[in-house]
Design a protein around this motif. Structure first.
Motif, PDB file in Angstrom:
ATOM      1  N   GLU A  86       0.809  -1.223   0.000  1.00  0.00           N
ATOM      2  CA  GLU A  86       0.000   0.000   0.000  1.00  0.00           C
ATOM      3  C   GLU A  86       0.843   1.274   0.000  1.00  0.00           C
ATOM      4  OE1 GLU A  86      -2.845   0.036   3.168  1.00  0.00           O
ATOM      5  OE2 GLU A  86      -3.809  -1.826   2.482  1.00  0.00           O
ATOM      6  N   GLN A  87       2.035   1.229   0.562  1.00  0.00           N
ATOM      7  CA  GLN A  87       2.811   2.451   0.781  1.00  0.00           C
ATOM      8  C   GLN A  87       3.998   2.657  -0.151  1.00  0.00           C
ATOM      9  OE1 GLN A  87       1.951   4.895   2.955  1.00  0.00           O
ATOM     10  NE2 GLN A  87       0.106   3.717   3.374  1.00  0.00           N
ATOM     11  N   LYS A  88       4.516   1.606  -0.769  1.00  0.00           N
ATOM     12  CA  LYS A  88       5.803   1.706  -1.479  1.00  0.00           C
ATOM     13  C   LYS A  88       5.815   2.733  -2.611  1.00  0.00           C
ATOM     14  CE  LYS A  88       4.960  -2.177  -4.552  1.00  0.00           C
ATOM     15  NZ  LYS A  88       5.407  -3.495  -4.958  1.00  0.00           N
ATOM     16  N   ASP A  89       4.692   2.993  -3.240  1.00  0.00           N
ATOM     17  CA  ASP A  89       4.668   3.979  -4.315  1.00  0.00           C
ATOM     18  C   ASP A  89       4.854   5.402  -3.803  1.00  0.00           C
ATOM     19  OD1 ASP A  89       4.365   2.002  -6.223  1.00  0.00           O
ATOM     20  OD2 ASP A  89       2.183   2.209  -6.334  1.00  0.00           O
ATOM     21  N   ASN A  90       4.702   5.595  -2.493  1.00  0.00           N
ATOM     22  CA  ASN A  90       4.870   6.919  -1.884  1.00  0.00           C
ATOM     23  C   ASN A  90       6.320   7.211  -1.489  1.00  0.00           C
ATOM     24  OD1 ASN A  90       2.042   7.291  -1.944  1.00  0.00           O
ATOM     25  ND2 ASN A  90       1.833   6.184  -0.025  1.00  0.00           N
ATOM     26  N   TRP A  91       7.187   6.201  -1.542  1.00  0.00           N
ATOM     27  CA  TRP A  91       8.549   6.351  -1.042  1.00  0.00           C
ATOM     28  C   TRP A  91       9.514   6.784  -2.133  1.00  0.00           C
ATOM     29  CZ3 TRP A  91       8.351   0.716   1.046  1.00  0.00           C
ATOM     30  CH2 TRP A  91       7.431   0.641   2.097  1.00  0.00           C
ATOM     31  N   GLU A  92      10.287   7.813  -1.842  1.00  0.00           N
ATOM     32  CA  GLU A  92      11.394   8.204  -2.712  1.00  0.00           C
ATOM     33  C   GLU A  92      12.580   7.288  -2.429  1.00  0.00           C
ATOM     34  OE1 GLU A  92      13.260  10.068  -5.694  1.00  0.00           O
ATOM     35  OE2 GLU A  92      11.238  10.647  -5.066  1.00  0.00           O
ATOM     36  N   THR A  93      12.916   7.178  -1.133  1.00  0.00           N
ATOM     37  CA  THR A  93      13.969   6.257  -0.710  1.00  0.00           C
ATOM     38  C   THR A  93      13.601   5.660   0.650  1.00  0.00           C
ATOM     39  OG1 THR A  93      15.267   7.948   0.433  1.00  0.00           O
ATOM     40  CG2 THR A  93      15.811   7.542  -1.881  1.00  0.00           C
ATOM     41  N   VAL A  94      14.179   4.501   0.913  1.00  0.00           N
ATOM     42  CA  VAL A  94      14.032   3.842   2.209  1.00  0.00           C
ATOM     43  C   VAL A  94      15.415   3.364   2.630  1.00  0.00           C
ATOM     44  CG1 VAL A  94      12.988   1.919   3.456  1.00  0.00           C
ATOM     45  CG2 VAL A  94      11.690   3.074   1.660  1.00  0.00           C
ATOM     46  N   THR A  95      15.804   3.696   3.850  1.00  0.00           N
ATOM     47  CA  THR A  95      17.065   3.237   4.413  1.00  0.00           C
ATOM     48  C   THR A  95      16.751   2.366   5.615  1.00  0.00           C
ATOM     49  OG1 THR A  95      18.174   5.266   3.717  1.00  0.00           O
ATOM     50  CG2 THR A  95      19.262   3.961   5.435  1.00  0.00           C
ATOM     51  N   VAL A  96      17.259   1.139   5.593  1.00  0.00           N
ATOM     52  CA  VAL A  96      17.030   0.201   6.697  1.00  0.00           C
ATOM     53  C   VAL A  96      18.353  -0.018   7.421  1.00  0.00           C
ATOM     54  CG1 VAL A  96      16.308  -2.127   7.308  1.00  0.00           C
ATOM     55  CG2 VAL A  96      15.179  -0.935   5.410  1.00  0.00           C
ATOM     56  N   CYS A  97      18.296   0.076   8.746  1.00  0.00           N
ATOM     57  CA  CYS A  97      19.469  -0.158   9.588  1.00  0.00           C
ATOM     58  C   CYS A  97      19.079  -1.203  10.646  1.00  0.00           C
ATOM     59  CB  CYS A  97      19.910   1.126  10.282  1.00  0.00           C
ATOM     60  SG  CYS A  97      20.319   2.463   9.153  1.00  0.00           S
ATOM     61  N   ASP A  98      19.589  -2.414  10.471  1.00  0.00           N
ATOM     62  CA  ASP A  98      19.357  -3.487  11.433  1.00  0.00           C
ATOM     63  C   ASP A  98      20.627  -3.700  12.243  1.00  0.00           C
ATOM     64  OD1 ASP A  98      16.740  -4.063  10.548  1.00  0.00           O
ATOM     65  OD2 ASP A  98      17.487  -5.389   8.985  1.00  0.00           O
ATOM     66  N   SER A  99      20.458  -3.890  13.554  1.00  0.00           N
ATOM     67  CA  SER A  99      21.650  -4.108  14.377  1.00  0.00           C
ATOM     68  C   SER A  99      21.314  -5.001  15.557  1.00  0.00           C
ATOM     69  CB  SER A  99      22.213  -2.774  14.867  1.00  0.00           C
ATOM     70  OG  SER A  99      21.247  -2.057  15.610  1.00  0.00           O
ATOM     71  N   ASN A 100      22.322  -5.781  15.982  1.00  0.00           N
ATOM     72  CA  ASN A 100      22.209  -6.570  17.193  1.00  0.00           C
ATOM     73  C   ASN A 100      22.476  -5.658  18.380  1.00  0.00           C
ATOM     74  OD1 ASN A 100      21.737  -9.145  15.992  1.00  0.00           O
ATOM     75  ND2 ASN A 100      23.880  -9.165  15.383  1.00  0.00           N
ATOM     76  N   LEU A 101      21.621  -5.743  19.382  1.00  0.00           N
ATOM     77  CA  LEU A 101      21.779  -4.899  20.561  1.00  0.00           C
ATOM     78  C   LEU A 101      22.556  -5.643  21.636  1.00  0.00           C
ATOM     79  CD1 LEU A 101      18.208  -3.351  20.728  1.00  0.00           C
ATOM     80  CD2 LEU A 101      20.266  -2.422  19.659  1.00  0.00           C
ATOM     81  N   ARG A 102      23.314  -4.894  22.364  1.00  0.00           N
ATOM     82  CA  ARG A 102      24.142  -5.464  23.434  1.00  0.00           C
ATOM     83  C   ARG A 102      23.474  -5.313  24.765  1.00  0.00           C
ATOM     84  NH1 ARG A 102      30.119  -3.579  22.049  1.00  0.00           N
ATOM     85  NH2 ARG A 102      30.347  -4.367  24.133  1.00  0.00           N
TER      86      ARG A 102
END
Length: 102
Positions: A86-102
């Motif tokens: 539903e939303q992807k056509d509204n996005w210019e860019t998407v940045t994903v940052c996944d990280s393991n937490l300590r």
């Protein structure tokens, strides 16, 4: 197992306040409350904090998962897939940052 942080930063094609609010509301509707989520928040960029190190974005999504398997399962659940469809056509860019937490 370590908790996993999933941070997503969206830049919209239409950067109007109405479009920003619409995406933030869709995040709350479709992406909160999934199995294994231990913390959830969605926000909008604070325009006054316009420092060179700040990422340019309109909406930020922050989901903390209990563990990696919870994150992986979330990627394929129907509400998450519906949100993207539903939303992807509204996005210019998407940045994903996944990280393991300590």
């Amino acid at each position: 197992m370590a908790r996993l942080a999933h941070h997503v930063f969206f830049v919209l094609k239409d950067r109007s306040p109405e479009s920003i609010e619409s995406l933030a509301s869709a995040c709350e509707k479709y992406l909160d409350g999934h199995e294994g989520v231990v913390d959830f928040s969605v926000g909008t960029r604070e325009a006054e904090l316009n420092r060179p190190v700040n990422l340019d974005f309109d909406v930020s999504l922050h989901v903390i998962f209990r563990d990696r398997p919870s994150h992986d399962a979330y990627q394929t659940v129907e509400p998450h897939l519906q949100f993207i469809a539903e939303q992807k056509d509204n996005w210019e860019t998407v940045t994903v940052c996944d990280s393991n937490l300590r």
